[in-house]
Design an enzyme around this catalytic site. Structure first.
Site: not given
Ligand code: GLN
Length: 460
Positions: A71, A146, A170
């Site tokens: 990532k 994400s 994410s």
């Molecule tokens: N979907 C969640 C957010 O937008 C989690 C994001 C993440 O885990 N980086 O905050």
């Protein structure tokens, strides 16, 4: 090659394996767009060097020849670490993150860096400032976020395994949407040194894989106490019980799509038929998980992003303006809409006049969630449920930010409580969905064993 078979156990040479993946990337990534950058020369050179090492009869690392996608918020020395943001589009990391250093020491190969929602804020990988990633299982749908690029790279068979980061789901959400395995380890077991932080008390790096064996192998390498991350001082317990006791949370099931729920209950029946204990429990405070998470996360995010001011890192501010205008101009141009929204919320709730009513109360509520999970784990080994309440949506279909936030309802609590959680494919549905397992702090051994049991059940 089926998505859940890994090339790690074939007799291809490492060079042949990397070539196989590069060809696949060449052929299919123009459509899927999992990668921000691919490193064909580096990956092939490394494969050759590792082959030589094998021929010389040297001791081989624990991840010998494993091909990784990373990532793009995890620093790799000499490579761009963009966080899928214009702010860091041309930022080149000057050092390796601790996890990168460690996988390389264990003979891994890095094939490329993957797309993500900007600064890890999002649930579908469409909030990247560069391009959206598509779901390899159904190209019209999102891969989840994400860490959507990492999950898509594994699911599309562009690599063996990948690393992502999980602040509120994410890793688990894209694992569920792409029909693969993803693990968010216990907070404080995997170093965050070299991870561009989103919300430092919630962030955790973890692996994606095509099967549980590879998932555990990567975890065992990346989890170690690291003096460079002062909260990374916990040690994972890999021991397990052969008959874990399961609990499912009523409040989690109330919000789930009927088709996913039906399939989930089928699996529960199968578990019970094998004499496993699966009880329903109630944890009412979990209904407020989203509100608590978004308050804590936005407060920390707005503080973490302060360092991106157009001077020190990445995007360069116009220095012909006065200081305030040049900083706000740079931030205005280089941050996307969702990031600005969260910075505003975070700044508002931490202003001294609002702190007591928002931020401090969210911290108290967070403690209560931790307490409730600990209570559950005094009677049960595993808390389980679906990973995301809905199927992957169509690209462009979603939805307001608030609707998007709601899809995190089942994943944020694990981060708030600091406990480990794993997503594995639910199988048998028209679209991908995941089963999520939670275990007590540092009990990844129990978590992985329970996942093996459930994996067996879903396959039959
Ligand atoms: N979907 C969640 C957010 O937008 C989690 C994001 C993440 O885990 N980086 O905050």
């Amino acid at each position: 090659m089926s998505a859940n078979r890994s090339l790690t156990d074939t007799d291809l040479s490492l060079v042949e394996k990397v070539e196989y993946y590069l060809e696949k990337i060449d052929k299919n990534d123009a459509k899927i767009k999992a990668f921000i950058e691919v490193f064909p020369h580096d990956a092939l050179a490394r494969a050759k060097a590792l082959e030589q090492k094998r021929q010389q009869g040297k001791k081989l690392g624990k991840l010998f020849g494993y091909v990784f996608a990373i990532k793009n918020n995890i620093c790799i020395k000499g490579k761009r670490t963009t966080c899928s943001s214009k702010m860091l589009e041309n930022y080149i990391a000057t050092y390796d993150a601790s996890v990168i250093k460690r996988i390389l020491e264990e003979d891994a190969i890095i094939i490329g860096t993957t797309n993500m929602d900007e600064f890890a804020c999002g649930s579908d990988c469409t909030y990247s400032a560069f391009f959206p990633t598509r779901n390899p299982v159904d190209h019209e749908r999102v891969p989840g976020g994400s860490s959507g690029g990492s999950a898509a790279a594994v699911a599309a068979d562009f690599c063996d395994v990948a690393l992502g980061s999980d602040t509120g789901g994410s890793i688990r959400c894209p694992a569920a949407f792409c029909d693969i395995y993803g693990l968010k380890p216990t907070y404080g077991t995997v170093s965050r040194f070299g991870l561009v932080d989103m919300a430092m008390s919630l962030d955790q790096i973890g692996p994606f894989a095509k099967n549980l064996v590879d998932l555990e192998k990567v975890l065992r390498v990346i989890a170690f106490p690291d003096p460079k991350d002062n909260v990374c001082n916990r040690t994972i317990d890999y021991s397990h019980t052969s008959r874990p006791k399961f609990a499912m949370v009523k409040e989690f099931l109330e919000v789930v799509d009927e088709r996913i729920k039906r399939r989930f209950f089928d699996l529960i029946e199968k578990l019970k038929a094998r004499d496993f204990i699966v009880d329903e429990i109630s944890i009412p405070i979990l209904k407020y998980g989203i509100s608590i998470y978004y308050l804590c996360m936005c407060a920390e995010l707005s503080s973490a992003l302060q360092k991106f001011d157009g001077f020190k890192y990445g995007y360069k501010a116009d220095i012909n303006k006065d200081l305030i205008s040049s900083v706000s101009d740079a931030r205005g141009k280089a941050f996307g809409k969702e990031i600005k929204r969260r910075i505003l919320v975070g700044t508002y709730i931490t202003m001294s006049e609002n702190k007591e009513s928002w931020y401090k109360r969210s911290l108290i509520a967070r403690k209560l969630i931790q307490k409730e999970f600990m209570r559950a784990f005094s009677n049960y080994d595993i808390v389980l449920g679906p990973t995301v309440p809905v199927f992957p949506w169509r690209i462009g279909e979603i939805i307001s930010p608030i609707q998007m936030y709601q899809t995190d309802i089942l994943t944020v609590s694990a981060n708030l409580a600091g406990i480990p959680a794993l997503s594995l494919p639910m199988r048998g549905l028209e679209l991908p969905a995941g089963i999520q397992l939670h275990a007590n702090i540092c009990k990844e051994g129990v978590l992985l064993e329970a996942a093996r049991i459930i994996d067996e059940v879903t396959k039959n």
